[in-house]
Each structure stands twice: as structure tokens, then as C-alpha cells.
Design a protein around this motif. Structure first.
Motif, PDB file in Angstrom:
ATOM      1  N   ILE A  93       0.849  -1.183   0.000  1.00 33.01           N
ATOM      2  CA  ILE A  93       0.000   0.000   0.000  1.00 33.01           C
ATOM      3  C   ILE A  93       0.891   1.242   0.000  1.00 33.01           C
ATOM      4  CG2 ILE A  93      -2.010  -1.050   1.104  1.00 33.01           C
ATOM      5  CD1 ILE A  93      -1.007  -0.087   3.795  1.00 33.01           C
ATOM      6  N   ASP A  94       0.307   2.376  -0.337  1.00 33.34           N
ATOM      7  CA  ASP A  94       1.057   3.640  -0.400  1.00 33.34           C
ATOM      8  C   ASP A  94       1.011   4.404   0.919  1.00 33.34           C
ATOM      9  OD1 ASP A  94       1.504   3.259  -3.213  1.00 33.34           O
ATOM     10  OD2 ASP A  94      -0.550   3.947  -3.557  1.00 33.34           O
ATOM     11  N   ALA A  95      -0.024   4.164   1.711  1.00 31.18           N
ATOM     12  CA  ALA A  95      -0.206   4.882   2.971  1.00 31.18           C
ATOM     13  C   ALA A  95      -1.118   4.051   3.860  1.00 31.18           C
ATOM     14  CB  ALA A  95      -0.820   6.259   2.726  1.00 31.18           C
ATOM     15  N   ASN A  96      -1.113   4.353   5.157  1.00 30.38           N
ATOM     16  CA  ASN A  96      -2.101   3.728   6.034  1.00 30.38           C
ATOM     17  C   ASN A  96      -2.687   4.767   6.978  1.00 30.38           C
ATOM     18  OD1 ASN A  96      -0.499   3.787   8.508  1.00 30.38           O
ATOM     19  ND2 ASN A  96       0.560   1.938   7.828  1.00 30.38           N
ATOM     20  N   PHE A  97      -3.890   4.449   7.453  1.00 28.84           N
ATOM     21  CA  PHE A  97      -4.632   5.369   8.310  1.00 28.84           C
ATOM     22  C   PHE A  97      -5.335   4.530   9.368  1.00 28.84           C
ATOM     23  CE2 PHE A  97      -8.627   8.259   8.403  1.00 28.84           C
ATOM     24  CZ  PHE A  97      -8.146   8.957   9.495  1.00 28.84           C
ATOM     25  N   PHE A  98      -4.700   4.422  10.551  1.00 29.12           N
ATOM     26  CA  PHE A  98      -5.276   3.588  11.610  1.00 29.12           C
ATOM     27  C   PHE A  98      -4.675   3.865  12.982  1.00 29.12           C
ATOM     28  CE2 PHE A  98      -1.327   1.438  11.128  1.00 29.12           C
ATOM     29  CZ  PHE A  98      -1.114   0.676  12.270  1.00 29.12           C
ATOM     30  N   GLN A  99      -3.494   4.494  13.035  1.00 25.92           N
ATOM     31  CA  GLN A  99      -2.701   4.509  14.264  1.00 25.92           C
ATOM     32  C   GLN A  99      -2.503   5.927  14.801  1.00 25.92           C
ATOM     33  OE1 GLN A  99       1.353   3.137  13.274  1.00 25.92           O
ATOM     34  NE2 GLN A  99       0.998   3.925  11.195  1.00 25.92           N
ATOM     35  N   HIS A 100      -2.274   5.993  16.125  1.00 28.68           N
ATOM     36  CA  HIS A 100      -1.927   7.275  16.712  1.00 28.68           C
ATOM     37  C   HIS A 100      -0.409   7.401  16.819  1.00 28.68           C
ATOM     38  CE1 HIS A 100      -1.210   5.149  20.476  1.00 28.68           C
ATOM     39  NE2 HIS A 100      -2.490   4.797  20.575  1.00 28.68           N
ATOM     40  N   VAL A 101       0.046   8.608  17.150  1.00 26.68           N
ATOM     41  CA  VAL A 101       1.476   8.905  17.097  1.00 26.68           C
ATOM     42  C   VAL A 101       2.310   8.044  18.051  1.00 26.68           C
ATOM     43  CG1 VAL A 101       3.224  10.712  17.390  1.00 26.68           C
ATOM     44  CG2 VAL A 101       1.055  11.246  16.248  1.00 26.68           C
ATOM     45  N   PRO A 102       1.917   7.851  19.330  1.00 29.30           N
ATOM     46  CA  PRO A 102       2.738   6.995  20.193  1.00 29.30           C
ATOM     47  C   PRO A 102       2.870   5.558  19.672  1.00 29.30           C
ATOM     48  CG  PRO A 102       1.297   8.356  21.525  1.00 29.30           C
ATOM     49  CD  PRO A 102       0.853   8.528  20.099  1.00 29.30           C
ATOM     50  N   PHE A 103       1.778   5.008  19.100  1.00 34.68           N
ATOM     51  CA  PHE A 103       1.852   3.662  18.532  1.00 34.68           C
ATOM     52  C   PHE A 103       2.809   3.659  17.345  1.00 34.68           C
ATOM     53  CE2 PHE A 103       0.535   0.244  15.697  1.00 34.68           C
ATOM     54  CZ  PHE A 103       0.350  -0.825  16.563  1.00 34.68           C
ATOM     55  N   PHE A 104       2.691   4.661  16.469  1.00 37.10           N
ATOM     56  CA  PHE A 104       3.589   4.797  15.319  1.00 37.10           C
ATOM     57  C   PHE A 104       5.046   4.833  15.788  1.00 37.10           C
ATOM     58  CE2 PHE A 104       6.212   7.468  12.634  1.00 37.10           C
ATOM     59  CZ  PHE A 104       5.935   7.055  11.345  1.00 37.10           C
ATOM     60  N   ASP A 105       5.342   5.679  16.780  1.00 36.49           N
ATOM     61  CA  ASP A 105       6.717   5.805  17.266  1.00 36.49           C
ATOM     62  C   ASP A 105       7.239   4.483  17.827  1.00 36.49           C
ATOM     63  OD1 ASP A 105       6.719   8.475  16.573  1.00 36.49           O
ATOM     64  OD2 ASP A 105       6.281   9.200  18.601  1.00 36.49           O
ATOM     65  N   ASP A 106       6.388   3.752  18.551  1.00 33.32           N
ATOM     66  CA  ASP A 106       6.798   2.468  19.111  1.00 33.32           C
ATOM     67  C   ASP A 106       7.086   1.450  18.012  1.00 33.32           C
ATOM     68  OD1 ASP A 106       6.976   0.511  21.492  1.00 33.32           O
ATOM     69  OD2 ASP A 106       5.468  -0.438  20.186  1.00 33.32           O
ATOM     70  N   GLN A 107       6.236   1.423  16.981  1.00 33.91           N
ATOM     71  CA  GLN A 107       6.437   0.482  15.872  1.00 33.91           C
ATOM     72  C   GLN A 107       7.725   0.795  15.112  1.00 33.91           C
ATOM     73  OE1 GLN A 107       3.552  -1.653  13.781  1.00 33.91           O
ATOM     74  NE2 GLN A 107       3.679  -2.365  15.889  1.00 33.91           N
ATOM     75  N   VAL A 108       7.979   2.062  14.849  1.00 37.10           N
ATOM     76  CA  VAL A 108       9.192   2.454  14.136  1.00 37.10           C
ATOM     77  C   VAL A 108      10.433   2.076  14.937  1.00 37.10           C
ATOM     78  CG1 VAL A 108      10.529   4.465  13.382  1.00 37.10           C
ATOM     79  CG2 VAL A 108       8.116   4.283  12.772  1.00 37.10           C
ATOM     80  N   GLU A 109      10.388   2.336  16.245  1.00 33.69           N
ATOM     81  CA  GLU A 109      11.553   2.035  17.082  1.00 33.69           C
ATOM     82  C   GLU A 109      11.758   0.540  17.262  1.00 33.69           C
ATOM     83  OE1 GLU A 109      13.239   2.910  21.622  1.00 33.69           O
ATOM     84  OE2 GLU A 109      11.406   3.888  20.912  1.00 33.69           O
TER      85      GLU A 109
END
Length: 285
Positions: A93-109
Motif C-alpha cells: 500500500i502507499d499509505a495507512n490510516f489507523f494509528q496514533h502517534v505513540p503507537f507509530f513511534d513504538d512500531q518504528v523504534e
């Protein structure tokens, strides 16, 4: 267009690679985000989203705003919280829309994803429900509490319980495991049960042992939970858990940029307020 995607159907090899090495593949150069989009020849943007409310909002955009803006949304509904970033990272996919910023930061880290995100779009306040207790003050010692098992949402849920007077002194990094055995933080000796976010309503509705369940706003709507059973609600003012649109680092194409712009439009704000008037979903811009 809308379709469904299950966790088992995404790139499992990507999961192992990211988990093992702690990083993703290098991103391609960014497209010119100022490039003109042509309504006569719309750009297809593939987006993964939770069914409620994210997919509903994307469908509204696709049906009412996208054509004039020069994009055509290809929407994939994803029920869990792990698949969307996997699918984004592996290029499905090109983008996703489901997560909040703290969850995003945790997944990236924790998983090494090379992703970026835009500004906050919506907020889904966490809410504590109970079939056993009329309010937080009546919760008995040793009550069973169901929480989401991902770190960012779990500490968020603990703070909802703290706000209701059931816990004390919750800090970043706390978890159900550390708090349960801490008498100072857990004076009522609550017992915690950790499950995937999408499973919380099922446990709450089907397990008679559950005293309290802390549920995310999208699953409240999806499961049609009884608002008469609410015992605590997460504050919305200065709440850092706004949901965002994410894309691969360096790959914010003109189509993705336009979608992010439309998600922050007055029309989308009005759609959110009209569709969820009880505040299960609220605009964050």
C-alpha cells in the motif's frame, strides 16, 4: 474501491527481516509533492485502514472529494494493528490510516520501519466499560480488567483507570505486568488481562469474569457497546494520541500529499462530527 486484508496475507518475510535487523529497506526518492494532479486522469492511492472509522472516512473522501482533487482511493480494510505497517513497509500500500502517534513511534523504534506521518486527524478516546459496577467508586478489590496488549495503548489505558481513581502514579513505561504487583500504584489489587485491541470487546461481552474493559473508540463503535456501562473516559483536551496518515519515508507522493490534505479539510471535520455525534470519534485539527 474497498477490500479486506488479513495479517496472514501480508509479507511474512518482511516481518522476520525487520524484527531481526531492526531496520527496513532504503526509501526511494520523494516524488514532487507539488506535481499537478489531473482530475481527468486521477492518481490511484492505495490506503490500508481500520474498518471503523478510518475506512468510512476514506470512503467519504473517495465518493465526495477525491475525483475533483485528482486522486482515486483504493481502500484496503485491515482488522488488526500489526498488518498495516507491514503492508506499508513492504510496498503493498502507499499509505495507512489507523494509528496514533505513540503507537507509530513504538512500531518504528521496535521494528525498524522507515516511515513518516502527517499531522493529527482524529482522536478516539479510550473508554472503560463495566457490566458489574455502576461507577468507578464501586469497583471491588481484585476486579479483572481487560487492556490492550500493545505498549502505547496499554499505558494509555492505565492512565484512564488512574483518572478514575483506581490506580495511582502511572508513568511512561508502565505496563499491566509492572503495575499489577505494585501496591502503591494498584491499591485495589486489580488483576489485568492483556489481549489484542480488536479482541477487547469480545472478552468484555463474553467473559463473565471481566469487571472492567478499556476499549478504543473505533472498537466501541464497531461492537456497538452500551454507553450506559461507561465508568470512565479518557480526557480529550491536550490528548497526544491523535490518529495520523503514514507513508514510507521519502515517498510522500503527490497523491498521498493530497489525501493528507483532504483528511484535514473542513468537509472531513464536519463528516466526523455528524457521523459520531456522541464523541467516540472527534476531529483533532
Amino acid at each position: 474501491m474497498r477490500k479486506n486484508l488479513a495479517l496472514a496475507l501480508t509479507g511474512v518475510a518482511t516481518l522476520f527481516a525487520l524484527t531481526a535487523c531492526g531496520g527496513g529497506t532504503a526509501s526511494a526518492p520523494s516524488a514532487d509533492v507539488s506535481a499537478t494532479l489531473d482530475p481527468a486522469n486521477p492518481t490511484i492511492v492505495k490506503v490500508g485502514a481500520s474498518p471503523v472509522p478510518h475506512s468510512q472516512i476514506l470512503e467519504y473522501i473517495d465518493e465526495n472529494l477525491a475525483a475533483e482533487a485528482g486522486i482515486d482511493l483504493d481502500i484496503t480494510e485491515i482488522d488488526d494493528y500489526q498488518t498495516p505497517n507491514l503492508a506499508l513497509s513492504d510496498g503493498s500500500i502507499d499509505a495507512n490510516f489507523f494509528q496514533h502517534v505513540p503507537f507509530f513511534d513504538d512500531q518504528v523504534e521496535s521494528k525498524g520501519y522507515e516511515l513518516e506521518h502527517g499531522e493529527g486527524i482524529l482522536l478516539e478516546p479510550l473508554t472503560a466499560f463495566s457490566k458489574k459496577y455502576a461507577d468507578a467508586a464501586s469497583v471491588e478489590d481484585g476486579a479483572v480488567v481487560v487492556l490492550m496488549n500493545d505498549p502505547s495503548n496499554q499505558v494509555r489505558g492505565l492512565r484512564v483507570l488512574e483518572g478514575a481513581g483506581l490506580l495511582s502514579g502511572i508513568v511512561d513505561g508502565d505496563s499491566a505486568l509492572t503495575v499489577e504487583s505494585d501496591e502503591a500504584k494498584n491499591p485495589k489489587q486489580l488483576k489485568f488481562q492483556e489481549v489484542n485491541a480488536e479482541q477487547v470487546p469480545k472478552f468484555y461481552q463474553e467473559d463473565p469474569a471481566v469487571g472492567i474493559a478499556v476499549v478504543n473508540g473505533n472498537f466501541i463503535v464497531q461492537a456497538k457497546l452500551n454507553k450506559d456501562e461507561v465508568v470512565a473516559v479518557e480526557p480529550t483536551e491536550n490528548n497526544p494520541n491523535a490518529n495520523i496518515l503514514a507513508w514510507r519515508a521519502g515517498e510522500k507522493t503527490a497523491g498521498v500529499a493530497k489525501l493528507d490534505e483532504l483528511l484535514h479539510s473542513d468537509e472531513v471535520s464536519a463528516f466526523i462530527k455528524t457521523t459520531w455525534p456522541e464523541g467516540d470519534v472527534i476531529p483533532a485539527f
